[in-house]
Design an enzyme around this catalytic site. Structure first.
Site, PDB file in Angstrom:
ATOM      1  N   LYS A 157       0.620  -1.164  -0.314  1.00 14.02           N
ATOM      2  CA  LYS A 157      -0.033   0.024   0.344  1.00 14.02           C
ATOM      3  C   LYS A 157       0.486   1.112  -0.157  1.00 14.02           C
ATOM      4  O   LYS A 157       0.794   2.026  -0.435  1.00 14.02           O
ATOM      5  CB  LYS A 157      -0.394   0.055   1.122  1.00 14.02           C
ATOM      6  CG  LYS A 157      -2.331  -1.115   1.140  1.00 14.02           C
ATOM      7  CD  LYS A 157      -3.141   0.001   1.914  1.00 14.02           C
ATOM      8  CE  LYS A 157      -4.579  -1.312   1.474  1.00 14.02           C
ATOM      9  NZ  LYS A 157      -5.760  -0.525   1.295  1.00 14.02           N
ATOM     10  N   GLU A 210      -6.937  11.247   7.380  1.00 19.95           N
ATOM     11  CA  GLU A 210      -7.233  11.063   6.040  1.00 19.95           C
ATOM     12  C   GLU A 210      -8.823  12.568   5.957  1.00 19.95           C
ATOM     13  O   GLU A 210      -9.182  12.300   6.201  1.00 19.95           O
ATOM     14  CB  GLU A 210      -7.528   9.727   5.886  1.00 19.95           C
ATOM     15  CG  GLU A 210      -7.269   9.146   4.215  1.00 19.95           C
ATOM     16  CD  GLU A 210      -7.989   7.841   4.947  1.00 19.95           C
ATOM     17  OE1 GLU A 210      -6.450   6.511   4.529  1.00 19.95           O
ATOM     18  OE2 GLU A 210      -8.610   7.478   4.469  1.00 19.95           O
ATOM     19  N   ARG A 238      -4.128  -8.533 -11.259  1.00 17.44           N
ATOM     20  CA  ARG A 238      -5.033 -10.233 -11.403  1.00 17.44           C
ATOM     21  C   ARG A 238      -5.929  -9.588 -12.336  1.00 17.44           C
ATOM     22  O   ARG A 238      -6.565  -9.093 -12.598  1.00 17.44           O
ATOM     23  CB  ARG A 238      -4.697 -11.244 -10.348  1.00 17.44           C
ATOM     24  CG  ARG A 238      -5.648 -10.348  -9.980  1.00 17.44           C
ATOM     25  CD  ARG A 238      -5.865 -11.035  -8.633  1.00 17.44           C
ATOM     26  NE  ARG A 238      -6.740 -10.660  -7.016  1.00 17.44           N
ATOM     27  CZ  ARG A 238      -7.266  -9.372  -6.706  1.00 17.44           C
ATOM     28  NH1 ARG A 238      -8.685  -9.754  -8.268  1.00 17.44           N
ATOM     29  NH2 ARG A 238      -7.516  -8.980  -5.579  1.00 17.44           N
TER      30      ARG A 238
END
Lengths: 167, 500, 500, 167
Positions: free
Chosen positions: C116, C200, C292
């Site tokens: 991350k 945040e 993926r």
């Protein structure tokens, strides 16, 4: 270890089987194959042979009909005894062709072409049976004389009902 | 819009119609015979009514009983599917008289198109070409030769009294004509006790091509392009596709116009199909019109994106068509394989019994319109079609690859099916190249059946090992090839436990 | 192109990948654990290899063994599916070292996006917005207030030491800030033994929106529009759709560009997904990139017509992308419902056992990517997802109607599933209106579960009658409720007969 | 004719059942309903009630869980005897809540929160069991004292294994 001859669709192969459960070693010529089967549903097996995957249906009612990945194969699996008998002049295949012809499908018998005592050749039409809106002609598997007729025209029959006996 | 519709049918088409009804928020009423009490269409429906014993004459064709159910259930409309009562003018009239909407064309259109002679005569009044020939049996041989010369050789002499190729002759030149007629007449006489013969134009390498029609009650009629249906076995369609690899845009436009004209000529309303024969020179001729939903309608749905059943219902409710002709465009390619409960290796004899294992193919572009379930019994009472596998992809080659993959993935255990036969057709070079005509099956029958029974050494060993294993299993009285105890569902365990 | 590919996975994704391989004419090699010997992916494959006992650490995660199988089988490439080894950089490296092609991005891209912090730092070098906030835990409260003012209130205070809402505070105005930080720090300390907190930006009514990426080895990167994934339960996606009802063309273009930039920033190759959060004001922020194939990739396939697995394989084989950005257009609307073996009525507890009855929905626009079969056992060893139901139609409303029809048609007997839960979501007004965000499940949990257990008098009577009947059946020791003898298949009869 | 009370999801209805095979007549209030059931697969029935069609799953292991067209319903079917007992002050529902807690799913017992002799309230967590990559917390259905613990932490258990007994 047991010796077999496998015959189907004009092909023939000799093989030796070792083991008698779901795991076999099959030897043919130079090749050795690991064969492993597991039942998925009654009559349906998943087979891995040297890790190649097949779905195999075995239909024991119709002697020796096997279905591999959907393709039906009429198979003859001859063991040492049968092979020996054949050497002596017996043909095991012919023996199988019994003279008792039964309905392979349930339906209505619309027509019977022969009476008791009639001579029939192999391939002669014996009777008509109507099922799923279609008429099906059943031919004689052998040559012989009609011994007995078990039903009358117009009769509805279950699957497996004996229709005609030939000897 | 209707609140409740009765579906006067069974099997895959009943389920197909019900799916669209439910998506439209319409309740569905099923009818079922004794043999179909637990059939998929009964389990799917909101309501289900028993209408009689297994034979269809006593159940699915018993329309007084079906009308009684429609009234009792409060259904406002009846969808007949295909087959059974779908082209029965009496039924269509009775339904209307009962104040219920028949989802199909007016009885008058069914009547005209249901009669070959009436349909041909209707067509002769239009610009739509019909196969040239004599309309009456040959009486005068020199008059007949004139007709044959007009039509142009080769011509076909056909028995009036029956079919199946008996009494049929292809005549390539005028000097063979008289002799051939005589032979055909004698053969016809001996086969059918009726020596009358017709003359018809002989179509070389004919294609069976049909156009999907939609017409509303406000005078709008459109077509949704063609379906190529030339892969047939004894006049029964096996595989259909859209677009046809044989038809170009120019011919498509012309045939589409003729199809619309055909529908308009009988004041058609609803979904219908106009069938044509097209010869190798791309001449096309009207064959017949089917006044109902066609078995192979999904290929049209897949390439046009139009839900034909939804359109049928909207039309029956008096709405105008959702699309104008100009809005109809097609994307990609769709192929339908019909899956029958038949044994291709034994002259396609019907196969009945329990489906002991079922794996239906799925994934992108893969649709199965069927009505089967593992554990269900295929009975001898009805049509042996189990369902239709329709594969769509961007182009024909991808659609062929997808069809082959899906047919390989399809597993029905316990009965014989035509899955592998369809695979043989799809794999056949002539089919892959798209250069086939209606003679495909007759021409390549031997190759197809040889492919069906082709056996490698590997397959032979698998077969031998499996049979040996199976015989051993029976000898030792064990079903399970695995020594591991199988955990079963709670549901089953509990039942087994309590019943011990 | 490859001749043979090993699929290092199980369940629906293994089958999904195999279908495309077979359509491309590529042989497929399956691997299986002890528990999966008769699983659908084993029966489907051309070859299948046993790789260990049931627990995935000893089988599907055992990559030395999988590499050994790849070598033994002669597979030229390995497709990892999703989960298991798909984002394992060591595996990706080892595969390449063995001279086998890993169908996925280079290990370096997996590494960057798998972390991350590294991913966030990579993004800060681009024009792609990330959620504004402090990168280090708060040390100085007045410095922190400055940051909060820069970001703009409301802000979110988040615990560094753990999740689940503990130590989390929404702060609406500067004067509440200091007090809130103190409370969050104390709560965080007591919950995780770690009092550190971050700041945040608080996103109001956030949407989870992701973009599908395809990138080849020749420097071409395109996106295939978005998937709306805001319907989540405990951060697990439940239902996904494309297009998002929240995104307009302008935002789509901007986010698509950002997604392509994200992929290019880590030199991405293959199929990947860039996830964003979008707030009610349509500000979007990079969340993470999944390196993926995504579970929900079929919704993109249904609207774009692109086979993402085929593209993955072509890219891995060194081919250029089949499509340019300008060629990508979407048609209609697709909705995916994930079907889990979970009991929604009991806090989504996993449910195991035999599937005693199975009816998978089918028909136009209805795709099920699964790997189940009637008679198969759902074991406790793997992810409880049974498969994904994807419905496509011309517009969102029709796709909703089709999904509801298909969920109603879907029957899995013997285990509990989330089919009905998905139906409750699809039927919910807020979902139908398309005005939902990631709070949907939390906001409407009670309504959804009330809908799930809603019972009419009619249903109560059916339940009562059925239970009474069932108890009677057990009392009288009979399984069959029908007195009629049931004809079974030849196959079964013969076995039963011989074993008597 | 038998009298029943059917309870589920805070709804209750009284009905009289006539017949005891697969065909019943159900009377409730003014309504009379024809109920007909046929088994489709073990535990799965097709029910027609006044021609309305339902697929019903009956899961007899979990007492009285019935599944109608996919929707699970926890049902209480009280006959005349139970209704009479309830009038006398017995609550049949409470009786059912046995104190023997077994694993509802096979898996790994990762945590047991109590020892023998501990007092627990209804809803207290008893143990954690891990299956399908997820942890599941099992709560106590009743208040009582832990009498016996049948497994140890870290043990893998089959479905139905007894874990904790409470009395």
């Amino acid at each position: 270890m047991m010796k077999f001859e496998i015959n189907a669709n004009n092909r023939s192969i000799e093989a030796n089987f070792t083991g008698e459960s779901s795991e076999l070693v099959i030897k043919t010529g130079e090749n050795e194959l690991r064969f492993e089967a597991i039942q998925v549903q009654p009559g349906v097996h998943s087979v891995l042979m040297n890790n190649r995957s097949f779905v195999v249906g075995v239909c024991p009612n119709e002697a020796n009909r096997v279905n591999i990945n959907g393709t039906p194969i009429n198979l003859e699996l001859l063991d040492a005894v049968h092979l020996h008998l054949r050497e002596l002049g017996w043909d095991s295949l012919k023996e199988v062709k019994a003279g008792l012809i039964s309905a392979q499908i349930p339906g209505l018998v619309t027509k019977i072409f022969h009476g008791a005592g009639d001579e029939v050749s192999e391939g002669d039409p014996l009777f008509l049976i109507e099922a799923m809106k279609m008429e099906n002609e059943i031919k004689s598997p052998i040559a012989g004389t009609v011994k007995r007729i078990g039903v009358t025209e117009g009769q509805t029959v279950e699957k497996g009902t004996n229709i005609i006996e030939i000897e | 819009m209707f609140k409740k519709i009765l579906i006067a049918n069974r099997g895959e088409i009943a389920l197909r119609v019900m799916r669209t009804c439910r998506e439209m928020g319409i309740e569905v009423v099923a009818v079922f015979s004794e043999a179909d009490r637990t059939a998929p269409h009964v389990l799917f429906a909101d309501e289900a009514y028993h209408i009689g014993p297994a034979p269809s004459t006593h159940s699915y064709l018993n329309y007084p009983k079906i009308l009684e159910v429609a009234r009792a259930s409060g259904a406002e409309a009846i969808h007949p599917g295909y087959g059974f009562l779908s082209e029965n003018t009496d039924f269509a009239s009775e339904v209307s008289k009962a104040g219920i909407v028949f989802i199909g064309p007016p009885a008058s259109a069914i009547k005209i198109m249901g009669d070959k002679t009436m349909a041909r005569q209707a067509m002769l009044k239009t610009q739509v070409p019909v196969v040239p020939g004599t309309e009456e049996p040959i009486a005068d041989i020199s008059r007949a030769l004139e007709v044959a010369n007009d039509i142009g050789f080769p011509v076909l002499i056909k028995a009036a009294g029956g079919g199946g190729g008996k009494g049929m002759r292809i005549v390539n030149a005028p000097d063979e004509f008289e002799d051939a007629v005589g032979k055909a007449q004698r053969e016809s006489q001996s086969a059918f006790g009726d020596g009358r013969v017709y003359i018809e134009k002989y179509l070389e390498e004919p294609h069976h091509i049909e156009f999907q029609i939609l017409a509303d009650t406000h005078g709008n009629t459109i077509h949704l392009n063609e379906r190529e249906c030339s892969i047939q076995r004894r006049y029964q369609k096996v595989i259909e596709e859209s677009p046809s690899p044989f038809i170009d845009d120019d011919l498509r436009t012309k045939m589409g116009k003729a199809a619309v004209e055909t529908a308009e000529s009988c004041k058609y309303v609803g979904a219908g199909t106009v069938e044509f024969l097209v010869d190798k020179y791309r001449n096309f001729y009207f064959l017949e019109m089917n006044t109902r939903l066609q078995v192979e309608h999904p290929v049209t749905e897949m390439v046009t994106g139009v839900d034909l059943v939804a359109e049928q219902i909207r039309i029956a409710a008096g709405q105008t068509l959702s699309h104008k002709q100009i809005d109809i465009s097609t994307t990609g390619h769709a192929i339908e394989c019909r899956i029958y409960a038949e044994d291709a290796a034994h002259d396609f004899a019907p196969s009945t019994g329990e489906i002991v294992m079922l794996q239906i193919p799925d994934g992108a572009g893969t649709r199965f319109d069927g009505a089967i379930r593992q554990g269900i019994e295929i009975t001898p009472y009805y049509d042996p079609m189990l369902g239709k596998l329709i594969c769509w992809a961007h182009d024909r080659e991808s659609a062929l690859n997808r069809s082959e993959r899906a047919l390989r993935e399809f597993y029905i255990g316990g009965i014989e099916t035509t899955i592998q036969f369809c695979r043989s057709v799809i794999k056949h070079n002539t089919f892959r190249e798209g250069t086939y005509d209606t003679h495909f099956y007759t021409n390549f029958m031997d190759e197809l059946h040889a492919d069906l029974s082709a056996t490698t050494e590997e397959v032979l060993l698998v077969a031998g090992g499996s049979l040996f294993h199976h015989q051993n299993q029976i000898k030792h009285g064990s079903h399970s090839s695995s020594s591991k105890k199988k955990t079963r569902s709670n549901w089953v365990n509990a039942q087994l436990g309590r019943n011990k």
